[in-house]
Motif scaffolding. Structure first.
Motif, PDB file in Angstrom:
ATOM      1  N   ASP A 266       0.811  -1.224   0.000  1.00 24.88           N
ATOM      2  CA  ASP A 266       0.000   0.000   0.000  1.00 24.88           C
ATOM      3  C   ASP A 266       0.839   1.267   0.000  1.00 24.88           C
ATOM      4  OD1 ASP A 266      -2.842   1.107   0.230  1.00 24.88           O
ATOM      5  OD2 ASP A 266      -1.791   2.146   1.845  1.00 24.88           O
ATOM      6  N   HIS A 267       1.993   1.241   0.669  1.00 23.58           N
ATOM      7  CA  HIS A 267       2.839   2.441   0.707  1.00 23.58           C
ATOM      8  C   HIS A 267       3.320   2.824  -0.682  1.00 23.58           C
ATOM      9  CE1 HIS A 267       5.908  -0.675   0.448  1.00 23.58           C
ATOM     10  NE2 HIS A 267       6.767   0.256   0.109  1.00 23.58           N
ATOM     11  N   ARG A 268       3.329   1.833  -1.586  1.00 20.64           N
ATOM     12  CA  ARG A 268       3.792   2.086  -2.959  1.00 20.64           C
ATOM     13  C   ARG A 268       2.627   2.276  -3.928  1.00 20.64           C
ATOM     14  NH1 ARG A 268       4.622  -1.941  -6.525  1.00 20.64           N
ATOM     15  NH2 ARG A 268       4.773  -3.466  -4.826  1.00 20.64           N
ATOM     16  N   THR A 269       1.578   1.460  -3.771  1.00 23.61           N
ATOM     17  CA  THR A 269       0.457   1.507  -4.706  1.00 23.61           C
ATOM     18  C   THR A 269      -0.583   2.556  -4.346  1.00 23.61           C
ATOM     19  OG1 THR A 269      -0.803  -0.156  -3.459  1.00 23.61           O
ATOM     20  CG2 THR A 269       0.744  -0.963  -5.137  1.00 23.61           C
ATOM     21  N   LEU A 270      -0.644   2.930  -3.053  1.00 24.42           N
ATOM     22  CA  LEU A 270      -1.657   3.871  -2.546  1.00 24.42           C
ATOM     23  C   LEU A 270      -3.070   3.376  -2.843  1.00 24.42           C
ATOM     24  CD1 LEU A 270       0.006   7.264  -3.588  1.00 24.42           C
ATOM     25  CD2 LEU A 270       0.267   5.983  -1.447  1.00 24.42           C
ATOM     26  N   ALA A 271      -3.237   2.055  -2.767  1.00 21.45           N
ATOM     27  CA  ALA A 271      -4.529   1.456  -3.097  1.00 21.45           C
ATOM     28  C   ALA A 271      -5.622   1.894  -2.141  1.00 21.45           C
ATOM     29  CB  ALA A 271      -4.408  -0.069  -3.096  1.00 21.45           C
ATOM     30  N   ALA A 272      -5.319   1.999  -0.846  1.00 23.04           N
ATOM     31  CA  ALA A 272      -6.332   2.384   0.141  1.00 23.04           C
ATOM     32  C   ALA A 272      -6.822   3.802  -0.105  1.00 23.04           C
ATOM     33  CB  ALA A 272      -5.767   2.254   1.552  1.00 23.04           C
ATOM     34  N   LEU A 273      -5.896   4.720  -0.309  1.00 25.42           N
ATOM     35  CA  LEU A 273      -6.276   6.108  -0.553  1.00 25.42           C
ATOM     36  C   LEU A 273      -7.054   6.233  -1.852  1.00 25.42           C
ATOM     37  CD1 LEU A 273      -6.150   9.070   0.232  1.00 25.42           C
ATOM     38  CD2 LEU A 273      -3.939   9.226  -0.923  1.00 25.42           C
ATOM     39  N   SER A 274      -6.644   5.519  -2.877  1.00 24.16           N
ATOM     40  CA  SER A 274      -7.348   5.568  -4.161  1.00 24.16           C
ATOM     41  C   SER A 274      -8.788   5.087  -4.019  1.00 24.16           C
ATOM     42  CB  SER A 274      -6.601   4.709  -5.182  1.00 24.16           C
ATOM     43  OG  SER A 274      -7.294   4.673  -6.409  1.00 24.16           O
ATOM     44  N   ALA A 275      -8.996   4.021  -3.242  1.00 25.05           N
ATOM     45  CA  ALA A 275     -10.350   3.499  -3.044  1.00 25.05           C
ATOM     46  C   ALA A 275     -11.205   4.479  -2.249  1.00 25.05           C
ATOM     47  CB  ALA A 275     -10.288   2.149  -2.334  1.00 25.05           C
ATOM     48  N   LEU A 276     -10.609   5.124  -1.259  1.00 23.19           N
ATOM     49  CA  LEU A 276     -11.329   6.143  -0.495  1.00 23.19           C
ATOM     50  C   LEU A 276     -11.734   7.312  -1.386  1.00 23.19           C
ATOM     51  CD1 LEU A 276      -9.139   6.210   2.734  1.00 23.19           C
ATOM     52  CD2 LEU A 276     -11.592   5.690   2.674  1.00 23.19           C
ATOM     53  N   GLN A 277     -10.817   7.777  -2.200  1.00 18.59           N
ATOM     54  CA  GLN A 277     -11.101   8.893  -3.099  1.00 18.59           C
ATOM     55  C   GLN A 277     -12.175   8.529  -4.117  1.00 18.59           C
ATOM     56  OE1 GLN A 277      -7.108   9.625  -4.512  1.00 18.59           O
ATOM     57  NE2 GLN A 277      -6.702  11.176  -2.949  1.00 18.59           N
ATOM     58  N   GLU A 278     -12.155   7.294  -4.546  1.00 15.43           N
ATOM     59  CA  GLU A 278     -13.189   6.819  -5.482  1.00 15.43           C
ATOM     60  C   GLU A 278     -14.565   6.882  -4.828  1.00 15.43           C
ATOM     61  OE1 GLU A 278     -14.333   2.554  -7.418  1.00 15.43           O
ATOM     62  OE2 GLU A 278     -12.254   3.241  -7.746  1.00 15.43           O
ATOM     63  N   SER A 279     -14.623   6.499  -3.561  1.00 17.96           N
ATOM     64  CA  SER A 279     -15.902   6.537  -2.841  1.00 17.96           C
ATOM     65  C   SER A 279     -16.378   7.977  -2.674  1.00 17.96           C
ATOM     66  CB  SER A 279     -15.737   5.878  -1.475  1.00 17.96           C
ATOM     67  OG  SER A 279     -16.960   5.934  -0.762  1.00 17.96           O
ATOM     68  N   ALA A 280     -15.451   8.867  -2.319  1.00 20.03           N
ATOM     69  CA  ALA A 280     -15.829  10.281  -2.147  1.00 20.03           C
ATOM     70  C   ALA A 280     -16.309  10.880  -3.458  1.00 20.03           C
ATOM     71  CB  ALA A 280     -14.623  11.063  -1.623  1.00 20.03           C
ATOM     72  N   ALA A 281     -15.690  10.495  -4.571  1.00 18.01           N
ATOM     73  CA  ALA A 281     -16.079  11.028  -5.876  1.00 18.01           C
ATOM     74  C   ALA A 281     -17.490  10.593  -6.244  1.00 18.01           C
ATOM     75  CB  ALA A 281     -15.087  10.561  -6.937  1.00 18.01           C
ATOM     76  N   ARG A 282     -17.905   9.404  -5.786  1.00 15.74           N
ATOM     77  CA  ARG A 282     -19.251   8.922  -6.105  1.00 15.74           C
ATOM     78  C   ARG A 282     -20.306   9.786  -5.450  1.00 15.74           C
ATOM     79  NH1 ARG A 282     -20.928   3.755  -4.473  1.00 15.74           N
ATOM     80  NH2 ARG A 282     -20.086   4.379  -2.455  1.00 15.74           N
ATOM     81  N   ARG A 283     -19.978  10.380  -4.305  1.00 15.91           N
ATOM     82  CA  ARG A 283     -20.962  11.182  -3.583  1.00 15.91           C
ATOM     83  C   ARG A 283     -21.298  12.487  -4.313  1.00 15.91           C
ATOM     84  NH1 ARG A 283     -17.444  10.543   0.988  1.00 15.91           N
ATOM     85  NH2 ARG A 283     -17.155  12.808   0.998  1.00 15.91           N
ATOM     86  N   VAL A 284     -20.386  12.961  -5.129  1.00 16.91           N
ATOM     87  CA  VAL A 284     -20.619  14.258  -5.768  1.00 16.91           C
ATOM     88  C   VAL A 284     -21.008  14.139  -7.230  1.00 16.91           C
ATOM     89  CG1 VAL A 284     -19.034  15.410  -4.205  1.00 16.91           C
ATOM     90  CG2 VAL A 284     -18.160  14.499  -6.359  1.00 16.91           C
ATOM     91  N   MET A 285     -21.164  12.907  -7.678  1.00 15.47           N
ATOM     92  CA  MET A 285     -21.542  12.713  -9.091  1.00 15.47           C
ATOM     93  C   MET A 285     -23.052  12.789  -9.257  1.00 15.47           C
ATOM     94  SD  MET A 285     -18.893   9.649 -10.181  1.00 15.47           S
ATOM     95  CE  MET A 285     -19.608   9.552 -11.833  1.00 15.47           C
TER      96      MET A 285
END
Length: 285
Positions: A266-285
């Protein structure tokens, strides 16, 4: 930041959601909202805690338990899909490994590697002048299949414009800290000898590489088992084969292994942060 509800609070304001700072406490609070619900001290629980910590540390967005639950479900499903893919890759590689073409190539590479290992320290210090350096690497089934298919150091598609080896500084970061990312591209580490531990639950890959495309261990430290032969993940190898199966990991559930892999990277891929940001983006679509 992370705003989540505290069901133990009698204060109506805090029960609606308050900013969290302690990721351990926040993980305990949010576990009831995720599925499948992880037990404490498991790999899945560690995955959840990493997602929570990313949510707390990201000051550019406000996340809720819904976002955490979304990110957890997404990464857990990723682990499940990787498990399925790994099983398919393993079956494919077992078939290739037993084939005549691979067996012939593996014998030649293993023999050349044995001859290389018998060289004196002075001769090993002259590997840069050899036609090929013979290297080995233990890796999981999925990356082993990519390496075999692409015939590259890391399994990325071959880049014909790649004409150099990693810098010594970048190679040191990889061998010392497992840092694969560089400004010039991703690098991967092989060895002058077969280190079986790295092939656990996977395969031992054997290969030949032109010295100009690798960063070798320092002179005087090139014993057969020395690690530190680094090349760019998209640089083509001169030849590659499956050398054999790695030893079986004792009592390790394949799904747990995949979850652990996501956590460790995760420290390299940032998978957790990317998934969180994806969820936040869904709220404003």
């Amino acid at each position: 930041m992370l705003n989540i509800k505290d069901p133990t609070s009698t204060d109506i304001t805090t029960s609606r959601g308050i900013p969290q700072q302690d990721f351990l406490k926040a993980t305990e609070l949010v576990v009831q909202f995720v599925a499948p619900k992880p037990k404490a001290s498991t790999s899945a629980y560690k995955l959840l805690s990493i997602i929570v910590k990313n949510a707390i540390d990201d000051k550019s967005e406000t996340y809720t338990e819904i976002d955490v639950a979304y990110a957890y479900a997404k990464l857990y499903k990723l682990a499940e899909s990787r498990k399925t893919q790994s099983e398919a890759d393993r079956a494919y590689l077992l078939g290739v490994m037993d084939g005549k073409e691979n067996q012939t190539r593996a014998r030649k590479l293993a023999g050349a590697q044995r001859d290389q290992s018998k060289k004196s320290s002075d001769d090993l210090d002259k590997l840069e002048s050899e036609q090929y350096v013979f290297i080995a690497r233990g890796t999981d089934a999925s990356q082993a299949r990519k390496i075999l298919t692409e015939e590259t150091f890391g399994g990325l598609a071959s880049n014909p414009d790649r004409t150099s080896a990693p810098t010594a500084d970048d190679a040191d970061k990889q061998t010392g800290f497992g840092d694969k990312g560089t400004e010039a591209g991703v690098i991967e580490e092989w060895s002058l000898g077969q280190l079986d531990g790295f092939a656990t639950n996977g395969f031992m890959m054997l290969a030949a590489a032109e010295p100009v495309y690798v960063t070798l261990p320092p002179k005087g430290k090139r014993s057969a088992g020395e690690r530190g032969v680094c090349g760019y993940a998209d640089r083509r190898l001169a030849g590659v084969a499956i050398g054999g199966l790695g030893r079986a990991g004792e009592g390790i559930d394949p799904l747990v292994r995949e979850v652990d892999g996501i956590v460790k990277a995760d420290h390299r891929t940032l998978a957790a942060l990317s998934a969180l940001q994806e969820s936040a983006a869904r709220r404003v679509m």
